[in-house]
Design an enzyme around this catalytic site. Structure first.
Site, PDB file in Angstrom:
ATOM      1  N   CYS A  97     -10.543   5.840  -0.021  1.00  0.00           N
ATOM      2  CA  CYS A  97      -9.237   5.505   0.564  1.00  0.00           C
ATOM      3  C   CYS A  97      -9.320   4.559   1.765  1.00  0.00           C
ATOM      4  O   CYS A  97      -8.347   3.895   2.089  1.00  0.00           O
ATOM      5  CB  CYS A  97      -8.494   6.782   0.945  1.00  0.00           C
ATOM      6  SG  CYS A  97      -8.121   7.812  -0.481  1.00  0.00           S
TER       7      CYS A  97
ATOM      8  N   CYS B 187     -10.544   7.460   6.470  1.00  0.00           N
ATOM      9  CA  CYS B 187      -9.426   8.055   5.727  1.00  0.00           C
ATOM     10  C   CYS B 187      -9.018   9.366   6.381  1.00  0.00           C
ATOM     11  O   CYS B 187      -9.675   9.853   7.294  1.00  0.00           O
ATOM     12  CB  CYS B 187      -9.839   8.287   4.280  1.00  0.00           C
ATOM     13  SG  CYS B 187     -10.970   9.674   4.107  1.00  0.00           S
TER      14      CYS B 187
ATOM     15  N   CYS C 128      -6.292  16.687   3.212  1.00  0.00           N
ATOM     16  CA  CYS C 128      -6.612  16.129   1.896  1.00  0.00           C
ATOM     17  C   CYS C 128      -7.343  17.174   1.043  1.00  0.00           C
ATOM     18  O   CYS C 128      -8.430  17.620   1.410  1.00  0.00           O
ATOM     19  CB  CYS C 128      -7.485  14.876   2.022  1.00  0.00           C
ATOM     20  SG  CYS C 128      -7.871  14.235   0.380  1.00  0.00           S
TER      21      CYS C 128
ATOM     22  N   ARG D 153       5.023   9.815   2.075  1.00  0.00           N
ATOM     23  CA  ARG D 153       4.552   8.445   2.322  1.00  0.00           C
ATOM     24  C   ARG D 153       5.729   7.519   2.049  1.00  0.00           C
ATOM     25  O   ARG D 153       6.344   7.597   0.989  1.00  0.00           O
ATOM     26  CB  ARG D 153       3.419   8.176   1.341  1.00  0.00           C
ATOM     27  CG  ARG D 153       2.687   6.905   1.535  1.00  0.00           C
ATOM     28  CD  ARG D 153       1.647   6.743   0.433  1.00  0.00           C
ATOM     29  NE  ARG D 153       0.458   7.553   0.614  1.00  0.00           N
ATOM     30  CZ  ARG D 153      -0.429   7.777  -0.365  1.00  0.00           C
ATOM     31  NH1 ARG D 153      -0.238   7.275  -1.569  1.00  0.00           N
ATOM     32  NH2 ARG D 153      -1.495   8.500  -0.139  1.00  0.00           N
TER      33      ARG D 153
ATOM     34  N   ARG E 246       2.378   1.004  -6.475  1.00  0.00           N
ATOM     35  CA  ARG E 246       2.482   1.594  -5.129  1.00  0.00           C
ATOM     36  C   ARG E 246       2.934   0.558  -4.102  1.00  0.00           C
ATOM     37  O   ARG E 246       3.272  -0.568  -4.446  1.00  0.00           O
ATOM     38  CB  ARG E 246       1.102   2.137  -4.714  1.00  0.00           C
ATOM     39  CG  ARG E 246       0.474   3.108  -5.687  1.00  0.00           C
ATOM     40  CD  ARG E 246       1.083   4.463  -5.542  1.00  0.00           C
ATOM     41  NE  ARG E 246       0.403   5.462  -6.337  1.00  0.00           N
ATOM     42  CZ  ARG E 246      -0.573   6.269  -5.889  1.00  0.00           C
ATOM     43  NH1 ARG E 246      -1.034   6.137  -4.666  1.00  0.00           N
ATOM     44  NH2 ARG E 246      -1.096   7.190  -6.675  1.00  0.00           N
TER      45      ARG E 246
ATOM     46  N   CYS F  63     -14.692  11.515   0.773  1.00  0.00           N
ATOM     47  CA  CYS F  63     -15.109  11.699  -0.620  1.00  0.00           C
ATOM     48  C   CYS F  63     -15.217  10.327  -1.267  1.00  0.00           C
ATOM     49  O   CYS F  63     -14.844   9.326  -0.659  1.00  0.00           O
ATOM     50  CB  CYS F  63     -14.117  12.614  -1.360  1.00  0.00           C
ATOM     51  SG  CYS F  63     -12.684  11.760  -2.023  1.00  0.00           S
TER      52      CYS F  63
HETATM   53 FE1  SRM Z   1      -6.049   7.433  -1.357  1.00  0.00          FE
HETATM   54  C1  SRM Z   1      -5.986  10.159  -3.350  1.00  0.00           C
HETATM   55  C2  SRM Z   1      -4.961   9.244   1.240  1.00  0.00           C
HETATM   56  C3  SRM Z   1      -5.428   4.585   0.317  1.00  0.00           C
HETATM   57  C4  SRM Z   1      -8.039   5.752  -3.560  1.00  0.00           C
HETATM   58  N1  SRM Z   1      -5.504   9.367  -1.122  1.00  0.00           N
HETATM   59  C5  SRM Z   1      -5.502  10.325  -2.091  1.00  0.00           C
HETATM   60  C6  SRM Z   1      -4.806  11.593  -1.593  1.00  0.00           C
HETATM   61  C7  SRM Z   1      -3.356  11.494  -1.931  1.00  0.00           C
HETATM   62  C8  SRM Z   1      -5.414  12.915  -2.083  1.00  0.00           C
HETATM   63  C9  SRM Z   1      -4.799  13.533  -3.297  1.00  0.00           C
HETATM   64  O1  SRM Z   1      -4.786  12.904  -4.381  1.00  0.00           O
HETATM   65  O2  SRM Z   1      -4.326  14.657  -3.201  1.00  0.00           O
HETATM   66  C10 SRM Z   1      -5.052  11.432  -0.070  1.00  0.00           C
HETATM   67  C11 SRM Z   1      -4.053  12.142   0.834  1.00  0.00           C
HETATM   68  C12 SRM Z   1      -4.711  12.535   2.135  1.00  0.00           C
HETATM   69  C13 SRM Z   1      -3.750  13.008   3.142  1.00  0.00           C
HETATM   70  O3  SRM Z   1      -3.779  14.216   3.470  1.00  0.00           O
HETATM   71  O4  SRM Z   1      -2.963  12.221   3.653  1.00  0.00           O
HETATM   72  C14 SRM Z   1      -5.155   9.927   0.048  1.00  0.00           C
HETATM   73  N2  SRM Z   1      -5.226   7.004   0.401  1.00  0.00           N
HETATM   74  C15 SRM Z   1      -4.929   7.893   1.378  1.00  0.00           C
HETATM   75  C16 SRM Z   1      -4.562   7.188   2.677  1.00  0.00           C
HETATM   76  C17 SRM Z   1      -3.508   7.918   3.477  1.00  0.00           C
HETATM   77  C18 SRM Z   1      -5.852   6.994   3.493  1.00  0.00           C
HETATM   78  C19 SRM Z   1      -5.652   6.599   4.934  1.00  0.00           C
HETATM   79  O5  SRM Z   1      -6.234   7.302   5.766  1.00  0.00           O
HETATM   80  O6  SRM Z   1      -4.986   5.613   5.218  1.00  0.00           O
HETATM   81  C20 SRM Z   1      -4.144   5.822   2.115  1.00  0.00           C
HETATM   82  C21 SRM Z   1      -2.686   5.753   1.749  1.00  0.00           C
HETATM   83  C22 SRM Z   1      -2.327   4.411   1.221  1.00  0.00           C
HETATM   84  C23 SRM Z   1      -0.870   4.216   0.962  1.00  0.00           C
HETATM   85  O7  SRM Z   1      -0.122   4.082   1.927  1.00  0.00           O
HETATM   86  O8  SRM Z   1      -0.474   4.148  -0.210  1.00  0.00           O
HETATM   87  C24 SRM Z   1      -4.978   5.766   0.841  1.00  0.00           C
HETATM   88  N3  SRM Z   1      -6.552   5.495  -1.623  1.00  0.00           N
HETATM   89  C25 SRM Z   1      -6.290   4.482  -0.754  1.00  0.00           C
HETATM   90  C26 SRM Z   1      -7.070   3.335  -1.082  1.00  0.00           C
HETATM   91  C27 SRM Z   1      -7.102   2.019  -0.310  1.00  0.00           C
HETATM   92  C28 SRM Z   1      -6.119   1.025  -0.819  1.00  0.00           C
HETATM   93  O9  SRM Z   1      -5.308   1.317  -1.706  1.00  0.00           O
HETATM   94  O10 SRM Z   1      -6.158  -0.104  -0.338  1.00  0.00           O
HETATM   95  C29 SRM Z   1      -7.842   3.675  -2.186  1.00  0.00           C
HETATM   96  C30 SRM Z   1      -8.917   2.778  -2.855  1.00  0.00           C
HETATM   97  C31 SRM Z   1      -8.340   1.708  -3.684  1.00  0.00           C
HETATM   98  C32 SRM Z   1      -8.096   2.213  -5.072  1.00  0.00           C
HETATM   99  O11 SRM Z   1      -7.003   2.722  -5.325  1.00  0.00           O
HETATM  100  O12 SRM Z   1      -9.000   2.143  -5.910  1.00  0.00           O
HETATM  101  C33 SRM Z   1      -7.494   5.029  -2.529  1.00  0.00           C
HETATM  102  N4  SRM Z   1      -6.831   7.869  -3.169  1.00  0.00           N
HETATM  103  C34 SRM Z   1      -7.673   7.053  -3.886  1.00  0.00           C
HETATM  104  C35 SRM Z   1      -8.138   7.770  -5.052  1.00  0.00           C
HETATM  105  C36 SRM Z   1      -9.119   7.228  -6.121  1.00  0.00           C
HETATM  106  C37 SRM Z   1      -8.414   6.505  -7.202  1.00  0.00           C
HETATM  107  C38 SRM Z   1      -9.327   6.147  -8.332  1.00  0.00           C
HETATM  108  O13 SRM Z   1      -9.127   5.095  -8.924  1.00  0.00           O
HETATM  109  O14 SRM Z   1     -10.223   6.912  -8.666  1.00  0.00           O
HETATM  110  C39 SRM Z   1      -7.548   9.060  -4.985  1.00  0.00           C
HETATM  111  C40 SRM Z   1      -7.736  10.199  -5.983  1.00  0.00           C
HETATM  112  C41 SRM Z   1      -6.978  10.027  -7.237  1.00  0.00           C
HETATM  113  O15 SRM Z   1      -6.136   9.151  -7.391  1.00  0.00           O
HETATM  114  O16 SRM Z   1      -7.260  10.815  -8.140  1.00  0.00           O
HETATM  115  C42 SRM Z   1      -6.747   9.076  -3.790  1.00  0.00           C
HETATM  116 FE1  SF4 Z   2      -9.059  12.360   0.694  1.00  0.00          FE
HETATM  117 FE2  SF4 Z   2     -11.186  11.276  -0.411  1.00  0.00          FE
HETATM  118 FE3  SF4 Z   2      -9.042   9.778   0.061  1.00  0.00          FE
HETATM  119 FE4  SF4 Z   2     -10.486  10.587   2.071  1.00  0.00          FE
HETATM  120  S1  SF4 Z   2     -11.202   9.236   0.427  1.00  0.00           S
HETATM  121  S2  SF4 Z   2      -8.258  10.735   1.943  1.00  0.00           S
HETATM  122  S3  SF4 Z   2     -11.178  12.570   1.416  1.00  0.00           S
HETATM  123  S4  SF4 Z   2      -9.153  11.455  -1.369  1.00  0.00           S
END
Ligand code: SRM
Ligand code: SF4
Length: 551
Positions: free
Chosen positions: A476, A427, A433, A73, A142, A472
């Site tokens: 995201c 997402c 993922c 990323r 980030r 899930c």
């Molecule tokens: Fe996310 C984890 C993809 C935006 C909340 N997110 C992940 C992971 C890295 C899975 C992992 O931990 O192994 C996913 C990778 C999937 C893949 O194969 O690419 C993933 N997140 C994404 C992306 C690519 C979704 C998309 O389709 O666009 C976004 C990448 C953003 C970026 O460029 O940095 C993405 N993730 C978000 C957002 C939205 C935002 O930030 O505006 C959220 C919700 C906001 C927040 O952070 O609360 C988000 N991602 C999470 C979480 C839950 C965090 C928490 O507080 O519990 C995880 C899991 C974790 O961190 O344990 C996670």
């Molecule tokens: Fe993966 Fe859950 Fe984030 Fe979707 S919402 S990319 S399934 S961690």
């Protein structure tokens, strides 16, 4: 708290500035994986180790290890790539990854499926373009997002520069990224001094967004810090600061929840960096380091109390928050098609379904963007809605760019997308993922086709109701502030959330659990019927279900 620290805390501290044994892991040719502790550390370098979940069974039957690969990323504050950057990204994606350029919900791009021996050459390619992936993941700040609508805002460039300034101010000081991935000389024996992150970094990921009213396209209140640019007499004076937003939750764990950021107040633009920095240090010092499920800033603020947390930030920064300025948000979605900005430059916002830029059938997005980039006729801006703005086009070049966008089907596909499709987000989920329980980006497009039929049945086909889906509960695609949110619970099953407002200032609520497709479509059919019959003038679907007490 020290004796209860989570294993990740120990890995960070022992890592010598995020170096760990990454160099050794990379050299091990017996496996496509890297060592377990390094899997945690590699995230701070902007990468995730993943495996192809579609191929797990087949590989297991052949007694082969999982098909490991890496997702990278980029760190792109505000989401801007020059034409030259895009051309390089196109070729790097082709040579080292699946080839799909994935625009994320945080205004940057990811490449998937990079095999271990391709990681270093890929990073070398990015480095040539002065692009990096430092701190794109991990327990650090980030990618900083910023409203992507230059058209209406003459001060966009000034605000946009704050995204960069914040990103730079909160970068880890370690030079490990250069050493490990670019074979730079080792500069220090152990680790660099890092007053912000020290050797423990933050307790958890940390996210910052800047919105420029009237646009809340970045979903500012879902961030750890949500900033609103305040413009008075056509000048940027300062920012409203909100803190403690986040989407992530865990099914069945009532202690976890999505939360919108609380508004702390207004600060002058010259004080912004100091305040942002001290919010981060307060989270560093008071955040939960034993249970990662409860370690985001939102839980720290709720545990300490908003006033106590805010007072601590004021004490550390020696800056007092003034009362927040009044702001009005009217737009959250992207303005598709052509727009001209105050300087006479042209912008084309293309609809990119689920942010996946590829060539498929008559729609050859990658080819179109490559040709525009090769001609150096535009820049490329990403939106937090996973779309792409072909931007900063001189009037004299507009016809050239337009012809390419039309030739490769970009204009036709953007025009053809229904209002509901244009407002949808999904997402990544399967197949990469590791946390996905259900499909999202591979499934939502076909579900939307069926929802379009249901809308048409009730003569609602022109309604751009916001629909978001995640595989899930991590959220995201920010499904908890969508008028309709689907959150995966098991393969083919989703919780249905309803009732967020249009602008991203109200969370939705859970309506029904564990629905399969037939149940989803039945529920929507009934809800759309009620909406068509009972809505008030200009009432949104999200407001309607709340007024009617559906949720
Ligand atoms: Fe996310 C984890 C993809 C935006 C909340 N997110 C992940 C992971 C890295 C899975 C992992 O931990 O192994 C996913 C990778 C999937 C893949 O194969 O690419 C993933 N997140 C994404 C992306 C690519 C979704 C998309 O389709 O666009 C976004 C990448 C953003 C970026 O460029 O940095 C993405 N993730 C978000 C957002 C939205 C935002 O930030 O505006 C959220 C919700 C906001 C927040 O952070 O609360 C988000 N991602 C999470 C979480 C839950 C965090 C928490 O507080 O519990 C995880 C899991 C974790 O961190 O344990 C996670
Ligand atoms: Fe993966 Fe859950 Fe984030 Fe979707 S919402 S990319 S399934 S961690």
């Amino acid at each position: 708290m020290a004796q209860n620290e989570s294993p990740v805390e120990k890995i960070k501290k022992a890592s010598q500035g995020l170096r760990g044994t990454l160099k050794e892991s990379l050299l091990d040719e017996h496996t496509g994986a890297i060592r377990e502790d390094d899997q945690t550390l590699v995230k701070f370098h902007g990468m995730y180790m993943q495996d192809d979940r579609d191929r797990r069974e087949e590989r297991a039957a052949k007694k082969l290890e999982r098909l490991y690969s890496y997702m990278i990323r980029l760190r792109l504050p505000g989401g801007l790539l020059t034409a030259q950057n895009w051309e390089a990204l196109h070729h790097i994606a082709g040579e080292h990854s699946t080839g799909v350029i994935k625009i994320t919900t945080r205004q940057t791009v990811q490449l998937h499926g990079v095999l271990k021996n391709h990681v270093k050459p890929m990073i070398a390619g990015f480095n040539k373009e002065h692009l990096d992936s430092i701190a794109a993941c991990g327990d650090v700040n980030r990618n900083v997002t910023c409203s992507a609508h230059p058209k209406f805002s003459p001060i966009h460039e000034e605000v946009f520069r704050y995204a960069d300034k914040i990103s730079t101010a909160l970068l880890p000081k370690t030079k490990a990224w250069y050493e490990i991935w670019l074979d730079d000389e080792k500069l220090v024996e152990t680790t660099e001094e890092d007053p912000l992150y020290q050797d423990r970094y933050l307790p958890r990921k940390f996210k910052i967004a800047i919105a420029i009213p009237p646009y809340n396209d970045v979903d500012l209140y879902t961030n750890d810090i949500g900033l609103t640019a305040i413009i008075e007499n056509h000048k940027l004076t300062g920012f409203n600061v909100a803190a403690g937003g986040g989407m992530g939750a865990t099914h069945g764990n009532k202690e976890t929840y999505p939360r919108l950021a609380s508004v702390f107040g207004y600060v002058d633009k010259d004080d912004l960096l100091k305040v942002v920095y001290e919010i981060a240090t307060t989270q560093r010092d008071f955040g939960n380091r034993s249970d990662r499920k409860l370690s985001r800033l939102k839980y720290t603020i709720d545990r300490m109390g908003i006033d106590v947390f805010k007072a601590e930030v004021e004490k550390r920064s020696t800056i007092k928050f003034a009362p927040a300025k009044k702001v009005l948000f009217t737009h959250r979605h992207d303005e598709y098609g052509w727009h001209q900005n105050h300087e006479g430059l042209w912008y084309y916002t293309a609809f990119v379904e689920s942010g996946r830029v590829l060539d498929e059938g008559d729609l050859k997005m990658k080819q179109a963007f490559l040709e525009i980039a090769e001609a150096r006729k535009a820049q490329f801006r990403f939106t937090a809605n996973q779309n792409l703005i072909v931007s900063d086009i001189k009037a004299a070049d507009k016809a050239f760019v337009e012809e390419i966008l039309e030739r490769y089907g970009v204009v036709a596909s953007t025009n053809a997308a229904s209002p509901i499709r244009r407002n949808s987000l999904a997402c990544v989920a399967f197949n990469t993922c590791p946390l996905a329980l259900a499909e999202a980006q591979r499934y939502l497009p076909s579900l939307i086709t069926k929802i379009e039929t249901a809308l048409a049945k009730h003569k609602l086909q022109n309604e751009g109701i916001g629909i978001r889906m995640t595989g899930c509960p991590n959220g995201c695609a920010r499904p908890y502030i969508s008028e309709i949110g689907f959150v995966g619970t098991a393969y083919g099953r989703y919780n249905m959330h309803l009732g967020a407002d249009v602008i991203g200032e109200r969370l939705n609520k859970i309506y029904k659990e564990n629905l399969d497709e037939t149940e989803i479509l039945n529920e929507l059919d009934q809800l759309f019927a009620k909406f068509a019959a009972g809505r008030q003038k200009n009432e949104s679907f999200g407001d309607f279900v709340v007024r009617e007490g559906v949720v």
